[in-house]
Design a protein around this motif. Structure first.
Motif, PDB file in Angstrom:
ATOM      1  N   PHE A  24       0.837  -1.196   0.000  1.00  0.00           N
ATOM      2  CA  PHE A  24       0.000   0.000   0.000  1.00  0.00           C
ATOM      3  C   PHE A  24       0.876   1.252   0.000  1.00  0.00           C
ATOM      4  CE2 PHE A  24      -2.865   3.029   2.432  1.00  0.00           C
ATOM      5  CZ  PHE A  24      -3.633   3.343   1.334  1.00  0.00           C
ATOM      6  N   ALA A  25       1.954   1.243   0.776  1.00  0.00           N
ATOM      7  CA  ALA A  25       2.860   2.391   0.851  1.00  0.00           C
ATOM      8  C   ALA A  25       3.428   2.730  -0.525  1.00  0.00           C
ATOM      9  CB  ALA A  25       3.985   2.120   1.845  1.00  0.00           C
ATOM     10  N   ALA A  26       3.719   1.726  -1.321  1.00  0.00           N
ATOM     11  CA  ALA A  26       4.260   1.972  -2.662  1.00  0.00           C
ATOM     12  C   ALA A  26       3.274   2.784  -3.497  1.00  0.00           C
ATOM     13  CB  ALA A  26       4.575   0.648  -3.352  1.00  0.00           C
ATOM     14  N   GLN A  27       1.989   2.534  -3.300  1.00  0.00           N
ATOM     15  CA  GLN A  27       0.969   3.261  -4.062  1.00  0.00           C
ATOM     16  C   GLN A  27       0.899   4.732  -3.664  1.00  0.00           C
ATOM     17  OE1 GLN A  27      -2.854   1.314  -4.173  1.00  0.00           O
ATOM     18  NE2 GLN A  27      -1.915  -0.700  -4.327  1.00  0.00           N
ATOM     19  N   TYR A  28       0.812   5.012  -2.352  1.00  0.00           N
ATOM     20  CA  TYR A  28       0.690   6.417  -1.970  1.00  0.00           C
ATOM     21  C   TYR A  28       2.019   7.150  -2.047  1.00  0.00           C
ATOM     22  CZ  TYR A  28       1.661   4.837   2.903  1.00  0.00           C
ATOM     23  OH  TYR A  28       2.185   4.261   4.027  1.00  0.00           O
ATOM     24  N   ARG A  29       3.126   6.425  -1.950  1.00  0.00           N
ATOM     25  CA  ARG A  29       4.432   7.063  -2.132  1.00  0.00           C
ATOM     26  C   ARG A  29       4.578   7.544  -3.573  1.00  0.00           C
ATOM     27  NH1 ARG A  29       7.599   2.978  -1.424  1.00  0.00           N
ATOM     28  NH2 ARG A  29       7.350   3.003   0.825  1.00  0.00           N
ATOM     29  N   ALA A  30       4.176   6.696  -4.520  1.00  0.00           N
ATOM     30  CA  ALA A  30       4.282   7.064  -5.934  1.00  0.00           C
ATOM     31  C   ALA A  30       3.350   8.223  -6.280  1.00  0.00           C
ATOM     32  CB  ALA A  30       3.956   5.852  -6.804  1.00  0.00           C
ATOM     33  N   ARG A 101      -7.544  17.811   3.700  1.00  0.00           N
ATOM     34  CA  ARG A 101      -8.798  17.033   3.686  1.00  0.00           C
ATOM     35  C   ARG A 101      -9.056  16.448   2.297  1.00  0.00           C
ATOM     36  NH1 ARG A 101     -10.178  21.127   7.225  1.00  0.00           N
ATOM     37  NH2 ARG A 101     -11.245  22.375   5.648  1.00  0.00           N
ATOM     38  N   ARG A 102      -8.711  17.213   1.261  1.00  0.00           N
ATOM     39  CA  ARG A 102      -8.869  16.700  -0.105  1.00  0.00           C
ATOM     40  C   ARG A 102      -7.962  15.491  -0.329  1.00  0.00           C
ATOM     41  NH1 ARG A 102      -5.939  17.255  -4.422  1.00  0.00           N
ATOM     42  NH2 ARG A 102      -4.727  19.001  -3.612  1.00  0.00           N
ATOM     43  N   ILE A 103      -6.701  15.607   0.081  1.00  0.00           N
ATOM     44  CA  ILE A 103      -5.757  14.499  -0.066  1.00  0.00           C
ATOM     45  C   ILE A 103      -6.221  13.305   0.763  1.00  0.00           C
ATOM     46  CG2 ILE A 103      -3.374  13.736   0.410  1.00  0.00           C
ATOM     47  CD1 ILE A 103      -3.685  15.588  -2.054  1.00  0.00           C
ATOM     48  N   TYR A 104      -6.704  13.567   1.975  1.00  0.00           N
ATOM     49  CA  TYR A 104      -7.224  12.484   2.816  1.00  0.00           C
ATOM     50  C   TYR A 104      -8.357  11.744   2.100  1.00  0.00           C
ATOM     51  CZ  TYR A 104      -9.770  10.116   6.528  1.00  0.00           C
ATOM     52  OH  TYR A 104     -10.433   9.173   7.270  1.00  0.00           O
ATOM     53  N   GLY A 105      -9.270  12.483   1.493  1.00  0.00           N
ATOM     54  CA  GLY A 105     -10.363  11.852   0.746  1.00  0.00           C
ATOM     55  C   GLY A 105      -9.849  10.984  -0.390  1.00  0.00           C
ATOM     56  N   GLU A 106      -8.856  11.483  -1.115  1.00  0.00           N
ATOM     57  CA  GLU A 106      -8.257  10.690  -2.198  1.00  0.00           C
ATOM     58  C   GLU A 106      -7.559   9.446  -1.647  1.00  0.00           C
ATOM     59  OE1 GLU A 106      -5.697  13.234  -4.523  1.00  0.00           O
ATOM     60  OE2 GLU A 106      -7.307  14.678  -4.903  1.00  0.00           O
ATOM     61  N   MET A 107      -6.891   9.609  -0.508  1.00  0.00           N
ATOM     62  CA  MET A 107      -6.179   8.485   0.110  1.00  0.00           C
ATOM     63  C   MET A 107      -7.155   7.410   0.588  1.00  0.00           C
ATOM     64  SD  MET A 107      -2.857   8.919   0.103  1.00  0.00           S
ATOM     65  CE  MET A 107      -2.368   7.879   1.440  1.00  0.00           C
ATOM     66  N   ILE A 108      -8.300   7.840   1.097  1.00  0.00           N
ATOM     67  CA  ILE A 108      -9.297   6.877   1.553  1.00  0.00           C
ATOM     68  C   ILE A 108      -9.834   6.083   0.365  1.00  0.00           C
ATOM     69  CG2 ILE A 108     -11.600   6.664   2.618  1.00  0.00           C
ATOM     70  CD1 ILE A 108      -9.064   7.209   4.471  1.00  0.00           C
ATOM     71  N   ALA A 109     -10.050   6.749  -0.747  1.00  0.00           N
ATOM     72  CA  ALA A 109     -10.486   6.035  -1.957  1.00  0.00           C
ATOM     73  C   ALA A 109      -9.420   5.026  -2.368  1.00  0.00           C
ATOM     74  CB  ALA A 109     -10.766   7.033  -3.082  1.00  0.00           C
ATOM     75  N   LEU A 110      -8.153   5.429  -2.325  1.00  0.00           N
ATOM     76  CA  LEU A 110      -7.046   4.533  -2.647  1.00  0.00           C
ATOM     77  C   LEU A 110      -7.002   3.356  -1.670  1.00  0.00           C
ATOM     78  CD1 LEU A 110      -4.553   4.313  -4.578  1.00  0.00           C
ATOM     79  CD2 LEU A 110      -3.253   5.527  -2.813  1.00  0.00           C
ATOM     80  N   GLU A 113      -9.738   0.875  -2.487  1.00  0.00           N
ATOM     81  CA  GLU A 113      -9.356   0.085  -3.670  1.00  0.00           C
ATOM     82  C   GLU A 113      -8.357  -0.999  -3.284  1.00  0.00           C
ATOM     83  OE1 GLU A 113      -7.828   2.683  -6.712  1.00  0.00           O
ATOM     84  OE2 GLU A 113      -9.624   3.949  -6.648  1.00  0.00           O
ATOM     85  N   TYR A 114      -7.403  -0.649  -2.448  1.00  0.00           N
ATOM     86  CA  TYR A 114      -6.386  -1.618  -2.013  1.00  0.00           C
ATOM     87  C   TYR A 114      -7.016  -2.721  -1.167  1.00  0.00           C
ATOM     88  CZ  TYR A 114      -2.131  -3.591  -0.060  1.00  0.00           C
ATOM     89  OH  TYR A 114      -1.131  -4.455   0.323  1.00  0.00           O
ATOM     90  N   GLU A 115      -7.940  -2.348  -0.314  1.00  0.00           N
ATOM     91  CA  GLU A 115      -8.636  -3.330   0.513  1.00  0.00           C
ATOM     92  C   GLU A 115      -9.422  -4.313  -0.363  1.00  0.00           C
ATOM     93  OE1 GLU A 115     -10.498  -2.828   4.873  1.00  0.00           O
ATOM     94  OE2 GLU A 115     -11.474  -1.639   3.321  1.00  0.00           O
ATOM     95  N   GLN A 116     -10.041  -3.801  -1.420  1.00  0.00           N
ATOM     96  CA  GLN A 116     -10.772  -4.673  -2.351  1.00  0.00           C
ATOM     97  C   GLN A 116      -9.820  -5.597  -3.103  1.00  0.00           C
ATOM     98  OE1 GLN A 116     -12.985  -1.835  -4.668  1.00  0.00           O
ATOM     99  NE2 GLN A 116     -14.565  -1.582  -3.108  1.00  0.00           N
TER     100      GLN A 116
END
Length: 152
Positions: A24-30, A101-110, A113-116
């Motif tokens: 998961f870290a690789a995704q948000y790091r990129a 808050r915008r980034i947090y919302g995007e991160m939650i969507a990410l 997706e990762y959980e799925q």
């Protein structure tokens, strides 16, 4: 005495958690150039709202040094703002900015997706078994008092 680290349950749990976390870290790091401590601090603030650095550390099991660096980095990205406590100037409250808050919302969507993705990898039965096992461990260890040694 025979001991194999690779079969020691705490070691296996840690290794599995690390694999899941790194992926998961690789995704948000990129995508966001964000470290794990930054993600944890952002997630804590996004989930719970205003907190102190001490509260973030307790919530995320991070050492105060890592929290301090994460807070500084999020502030430099303008995703976090500090405010002094009115009653005690030694205390700083931390809040997400509108950009945070915008980034947090995007991160939650990410994260969803990762959980799925993980759910698909494990399959319904595997996910159910994992969740049941984790719930059992959490319940058993939450009830158990910490064992103390003879000198404690």
């Amino acid at each position: 005495m025979d001991f194999r680290l690779e079969t020691f349950l705490p070691y296996r749990l840690n290794q599995a958690a690390e694999l899941v976390s790194q992926r998961f870290a690789a995704q948000y790091r990129a995508r966001y150039r964000m470290t794990r401590p930054e993600w944890r601090a952002l997630a804590a603030l996004g989930s719970y709202g205003r907190m102190t650095a001490t509260e973030i550390g307790a919530n995320s099991s991070m050492h105060k040094t890592k929290v301090s660096r994460a807070v500084r980095a999020l502030e430099e990205k303008r995703w976090l703002k500090r405010s002094e406590d009115a009653a005690d100037r030694r205390i700083e409250h931390l809040d997400l900015t509108p950009a945070g808050r915008r980034i947090y919302g995007e991160m939650i969507a990410l994260a969803h997706e990762y959980e799925q993705e993980l759910a698909r990898l494990l399959g319904a039965d595997g996910l159910e078994q994992l969740e049941a096992g984790l719930a059992t461990i959490e319940a058993a260890l939450a009830v158990q008092p910490a064992r103390r040694g003879p000198s404690d």
